[in-house]
Design an enzyme around this catalytic site. Structure first.
Site, short mmCIF file in Angstrom:
data_model
loop_
_atom_site.label_atom_id
_atom_site.label_comp_id
_atom_site.label_asym_id
_atom_site.label_seq_id
_atom_site.Cartn_x
_atom_site.Cartn_y
_atom_site.Cartn_z
N ASP A 1 0.51 -7.45 1.45
CA ASP A 1 0.80 -6.45 1.92
C ASP A 1 2.00 -5.62 1.44
O ASP A 1 2.56 -5.12 2.51
CB ASP A 1 -0.09 -5.61 2.73
CG ASP A 1 -0.07 -3.75 2.78
OD1 ASP A 1 0.11 -3.50 1.32
OD2 ASP A 1 -0.12 -3.10 3.77
N SER B 1 4.20 2.96 7.67
CA SER B 1 4.47 1.92 6.95
C SER B 1 6.04 1.42 6.48
O SER B 1 5.96 2.22 5.73
CB SER B 1 3.01 2.09 5.72
OG SER B 1 1.87 1.96 6.90
N HIS C 1 0.45 -1.10 -0.45
CA HIS C 1 0.24 0.03 -0.41
C HIS C 1 0.72 1.48 0.09
O HIS C 1 -0.18 2.68 -0.54
CB HIS C 1 -1.11 0.00 0.94
CG HIS C 1 0.23 -0.14 2.46
ND1 HIS C 1 -0.29 -0.56 3.26
CD2 HIS C 1 -0.34 1.39 3.05
CE1 HIS C 1 0.37 0.20 4.82
NE2 HIS C 1 0.81 0.98 4.68
#
Length: 494
Positions: free
Chosen positions: A156, A236, A126
């Site tokens: 992911d 992230s 992402h």
């Protein structure tokens, strides 16, 4: 010596000691100007220096197990800042205003971790999804363009590369060896604050938070390491490391109702990360072996087992079918590793490739059994074509969920009224409003049944329910309750 003489001797000693101290102070005072009181004459003093800073190393040591310094020194240079630039496209008024103002890209940022000296970087899918340009800023502030080598939405994760040499990088650690309660560090770029290090402990392992799995991604793998190390937007793709400075996870998500850290963060475990990175490097895609089963946790509902993974359905011709596994078997181990939950099983199988041999331990009606099987790819699984769903609207054309109807397999479903939600103390679901001939009626379900789960997926809305049902290519289970509160579950056979 009597007790009285002893006490008298102690008093005399105390008095003599006090006199000696007073004489010493008087002697020092006559020589150095210290007279027993301290004062600062602000009107006459001029500060020329505030002392010196010692160049000597600290003369104290932090005990092993709580010293974060060495791990921080190892990992900080290997964590990078990633900027994702996506070209602005579209015709909305907001996008037109952005284009008129000269903006051609919208930007988002995240983190990544160097895993080789020649510029390979692991990050989250992402973080790089939809990028037209990727820029990586290194710890020494160099800015380099990056290319995507491969991406895997199922975990992911993504692998990208910059053109550089002799870069600092981090070694993979063994996430299986991490213990709940062990200290870990999270390193990344929250809110664009570069190279931020936070500390916490591992709070849980093999955690599923329904972030990746669901209707749009039936092969999603969630078996996160849960920690209380502070992670926020921009973290992230960053590193979760042990106190040896080894990578044991890639920070991916936080549990929050506000968009900022609220106590827990989640990381993809390093063993799964390395497998995905190896596949993306070698093949440009992830090659994942499948058991060919529909599963759920064995929680004592519908089975005598309270631990393990219950097989709900077997795909004909799949790996489990060929190995002799059956519906209602409970898987308890993979290659000698104990399996208690579906997330644990999914992670262990996700580390394998099609064709890999796997040892499965399971229980069948209480008897412990073992079998060997060879994993297959998803192309090997039988595909069943489903009829195209029909959406039926009320006469007023309303899109309110209580008037919107979804029809498939001889049954019609509608959204729930607020009164029904309050009565049953549920937040969401869909109601079977009309039952005709077909798979739903054959299952034994009755009209007015409220579906709250399909397999492991909680039903949030009629639209989501439709998407989930559209993905089903084999038998599955639904769970829920009737308006009188009676709980039931049914097997739907396509």
């Amino acid at each position: 010596m009597s007790k009285r003489q002893f006490i008298l001797g102690m008093l005399v000693s105390s008095v003599l000691g006090g006199l000696i101290v007073l004489l010493g102070i008087g002697f020092l005072g006559s020589d150095s100007g210290i007279n027993g009181s301290f004062s600062l004459n602000r009107s006459n003093s001029v500060a020329t220096s505030f002392g010196t800073i010692s160049e000597e190393p600290h003369d104290y040591s932090v005990p092993d197990g709580v010293n974060f310094i060495n791990a921080s020194r190892k990992i900080v240079p290997a964590v990078v800042h990633i900027t994702n630039r996506e070209e602005i496209k579209g015709t909305s008024s907001r996008l037109r205003r952005m284009l008129r103002s000269g903006l051609k890209f919208r930007e988002s940022t995240g983190s990544g971790v160097l895993i080789s000296e020649d510029g390979y970087i692991t990050t989250n899918y992402h973080v790089v999804e939809g990028a037209d340009e990727l820029e990586v800023r290194l710890d020494d502030n160099r800015r380099l363009k990056a290319e995507v080598i491969g991406m895997d939405p199922d975990t992911d994760l993504a692998l990208i590369k910059i053109k550089a040499r002799d870069l600092p990088y981090i070694d993979f650690g063994n996430s299986d060896q991490i213990e709940v309660g062990e200290w870990v560090l999270a390193v990344g770029n929250p809110f664009d604050l570069n190279n931020t290090v936070t500390a916490g402990i591992v709070s849980a392992k093999a955690r599923n938070i329904n972030l990746i799995t669901g209707a749009e991604n039936r092969y999603g793998i969630e078996s996160f390491l849960q920690t209380d190390a502070v992670v926020n937007r921009g973290n992230s793709g960053g590193a979760l490391v042990n106190l040896e400075g080894e990578l044991i996870g890639i920070n991916t998500a936080i549990a929050t109702n506000t968009g900022i850290f609220s106590g827990y963060s989640f990381a993809v475990p390093s063993i799964l990360v390395k497998k995905v990175m190896d596949d993306l490097l070698e093949f440009g895609e992830v090659r994942r072996g499948l058991l060919g089963v529909t599963i759920r946790d064995a929680d004592g509902v519908g089975t005598v087992e309270f631990s393990g993974v219950r097989i709900m359905e077997i795909s004909p011709g799949g790996a489990a079918d060929e190995a002799g596994l059956k519906a209602e078997d409970v898987i308890t181990g993979v290659d000698g590793k104990l399996v208690k939950t579906t997330s644990q099983l999914q992670e262990l199988i996700a580390r394998k490739r099609p064709g890999d041999a796997v040892s499965i331990s399971f229980k069948r009606k209480g008897d412990v059994k073992n079998t060997m099987l060879k994993l297959q790819n998803k192309e090997s699984l039988a595909v069943v074509e489903l009829p195209e769903p029909e959406l039926i609207f009320e006469e007023d054309g309303s899109f309110d969920e209580t008037t919107l109807t979804y029809e498939i397999g001889g049954a019609e479903f509608k959204g729930l009224t607020n009164d029904l939600k309050r009565k049953l103390n549920i937040e969401s679901g869909v109601q079977l409003s009309k039952l005709g001939e077909g798979s739903w009626k054959a299952s034994g379900v009755k009209e007015d049944f409220i579906v709250t789960k399909v397999g492991d997926d909680d039903i949030k809305s009629l639209e989501q329910f439709q998407k989930i049902i559209d993905t089903k290519t084999k038998d599955f289970y639904i769970m829920g309750k009737y308006p009188n509160g009676e709980k039931e579950y049914y097997r739907i056979t396509w």
